[in-house]
Enzyme design. Structure first.
Site, PDB file in Angstrom:
ATOM      1  N   SER A  45      -7.983   7.714   7.598  1.00 32.46           N
ATOM      2  CA  SER A  45      -7.278   6.594   8.202  1.00 32.46           C
ATOM      3  C   SER A  45      -6.960   5.492   7.186  1.00 32.46           C
ATOM      4  O   SER A  45      -6.149   5.685   6.296  1.00 32.46           O
ATOM      5  CB  SER A  45      -8.110   6.058   9.372  1.00 32.46           C
ATOM      6  OG  SER A  45      -7.375   5.154  10.146  1.00 32.46           O
ATOM      7  N   ASP A  85       1.644   6.497  -4.425  1.00 40.30           N
ATOM      8  CA  ASP A  85       3.106   6.486  -4.376  1.00 40.30           C
ATOM      9  C   ASP A  85       3.712   5.475  -5.340  1.00 40.30           C
ATOM     10  O   ASP A  85       4.794   5.700  -5.892  1.00 40.30           O
ATOM     11  CB  ASP A  85       3.587   6.200  -2.953  1.00 40.30           C
ATOM     12  CG  ASP A  85       3.500   7.416  -2.044  1.00 40.30           C
ATOM     13  OD1 ASP A  85       3.005   8.472  -2.518  1.00 40.30           O
ATOM     14  OD2 ASP A  85       3.914   7.333  -0.878  1.00 40.30           O
ATOM     15  N   LYS A  99      -6.223  11.735   8.954  1.00 35.46           N
ATOM     16  CA  LYS A  99      -6.041  10.985  10.206  1.00 35.46           C
ATOM     17  C   LYS A  99      -4.981   9.916   9.967  1.00 35.46           C
ATOM     18  O   LYS A  99      -5.270   8.836   9.458  1.00 35.46           O
ATOM     19  CB  LYS A  99      -7.340  10.350  10.676  1.00 35.46           C
ATOM     20  CG  LYS A  99      -7.177   9.604  12.004  1.00 35.46           C
ATOM     21  CD  LYS A  99      -8.426   8.837  12.384  1.00 35.46           C
ATOM     22  CE  LYS A  99      -8.192   8.057  13.670  1.00 35.46           C
ATOM     23  NZ  LYS A  99      -7.157   7.010  13.525  1.00 35.46           N
TER      24      LYS A  99
END
Length: 438
Positions: free
Chosen positions: A309, A320, A334
């Site tokens: 999460s 990224d 998740k």
């Protein structure tokens, strides 16, 4: 205009009320015992009238024929609970105790075992034990299945029920039956409940110039605590910080805003995470503010199968933006957003309303974050070194400088030797620093 068919009037009063109530709730109409259900239907709704009739019939059959008398409140709450638990493993109906415990866990203090759980194949699954809690000290691991809590089987048990059974007064004992991957037979673990006070952020110097930041769970103040920890590391280090390791292993997640705050510490702008759902108010976007607290020094993020999460959001954003190298094993996966909707009776709905997406438009759900460099946990066993002759053993050798004392780096290296991924991350971090300096 909707008009009940003739069979509606031949049903019992309870069946007629339940069918009408279900229609009213579906339409968002006010509900009362004397409500008349002749309001026009909104064209966008296609109500499953046959299923609603079946629901009313099943309800009344249970009331009339079940071996024990069941009150209306219990049946209706079970129906609500079933609706939510049938959606996905993270949606649920929170009764007052569970709702209170959820609020406490985000504030950093609650009673129990210190374990984040979910559901897999009908069993309660360990997502992650929390640092320095009875669960972590007992050796529970991510992906362990809890098949029994004391003598109660957990097959098809809800997460809320499992939490209720595992929570309790500090000092009381509980027995869990564990089925672990690659272990043939289940085994029992006995734990003593404790008051769980989570210190979500910890820090230390691995070597002069190389900092270590551990976040075990994302709580309301985790962002502020992480900034304070970095300032302390900068003050404690005899040399300027040259590299940092951010450890998110076995971090089960937590508060979304806290994850965004932590990622913001290391980014100099740009998107951190965005969410997409069916309703406009479930679509959120978190952007980093200008300023990197580490001023661009090399950063490595450690993750594993217990990173879920919010920790996946941080790792994904830094990966990224190419701000950090991610090491370890693939994360839990998740990537869904749960919204807690308080009800007017000290209860709440916890419902999945959106999915997370990284700045690179990757969905985390069921896939997780894949490390740039995969490092599995392992134990290092030093090989016996052959006894050989060194220059200093040769007769008439030239003298060198006086022997230096063992450096701090040697002691620090020994302190990470029992944590193979951390040791590998530190070695890589040193290599990045050397490469940048050339």
């Amino acid at each position: 205009m909707y008009r009940p068919d003739a069979s509606f009037y031949h049903r019992s009063p309870l069946q007629r009320w339940l069918t009408g109530a279900a229609l009213a709730l579906a339409l968002g109409l006010p509900l009362s015992a004397n409500a008349q259900f002749h309001q026009p239907l909104d064209p966008q709704y296609d109500l499953p009238l046959d299923e609603l009739r079946s629901f009313a019939e099943v309800y009344e059959r249970i009331k009339q024929a079940y071996v024990h008398e069941v009150d209306d409140r219990t049946l209706l709450e079970n129906a609500i609970r079933g609706m939510l638990s049938g959606l996905d493993p993270h949606s649920g109906y929170l009764e007052p105790e569970a709702f209170r415990e959820l609020r406490e866990s985000t504030e950093g203090s609650f009673g129990g075992l210190g374990i984040e759980i979910g559901i897999e194949e009908g069993y309660i699954k360990v997502i992650s034990p929390i640092d320095d809690t009875p669960a972590s000290r007992a050796g529970l691991q991510p992906h362990d299945l809890i098949t029994r809590i004391n003598d109660t089987p957990t097959r098809d048990m809800s997460v809320d029920k499992a939490i209720e059974l595992m929570r309790g007064e500090p000092g009381t004992r509980i027995r869990l039956t564990i089925q672990r991957q690659n272990v043939n037979q289940p085994f029992e673990v006995e734990l003593e409940r404790a008051e769980i006070r989570i210190t979500s952020v910890r820090h230390r110097l691995l070597e002069p110039g190389f900092g270590y930041l551990r976040i075990s769970q994302f709580q309301n103040r985790s962002g502020d605590e992480a900034r304070e920890a970095i300032k302390r590391l900068q003050q404690e280090s005899e040399t300027p910080l040259q590299g940092m390791i951010l450890d998110l292993r076995n971090n089960p997640g937590g508060v979304l805003q806290a994850a965004a705050d932590v990622a913001d510490i290391f980014l100099d702008g740009g998107l951190i995470v965005y969410t997409k759902g069916r309703l406009p108010d479930t679509e959120m976007r978190f952007d980093a503010s200008p300023g990197d607290a580490l001023e661009g020094i090399p950063l490595i993020v450690l993750i594993n199968g217990g990173s879920a999460s919010a920790s996946e959001i941080v790792a994904g954003a830094l990966q990224d933006h190419r701000r950090a190298l991610v090491m370890g094993t693939p994360s839990f996966g998740k990537g869904s957003v749960q919204t807690v909707l308080p009800l007017n009776n000290d209860r709440a709905l916890k419902m999945t309303t959106a999915l997370y997406y990284t700045p690179g438009d990757r969905s985390i759900q069921a896939d997780g974050i894949h490390p740039d460099i995969e490092v599995v946990n392992a134990r290092i066993t030093p090989l016996e070194m052959p006894v050989g002759t060194r220059e200093a053993d040769l007769e008439g050798h030239l003298g060198g400088q006086q022997p230096r004392e063992h450096s701090r780096s040697t002691a620090a290296r020994l302190s990470t030797s029992d944590d193979y991924p951390l040791n590998e991350a530190l070695n890589l971090l040193k290599g990045l620093v050397i490469f940048r300096s050339q």
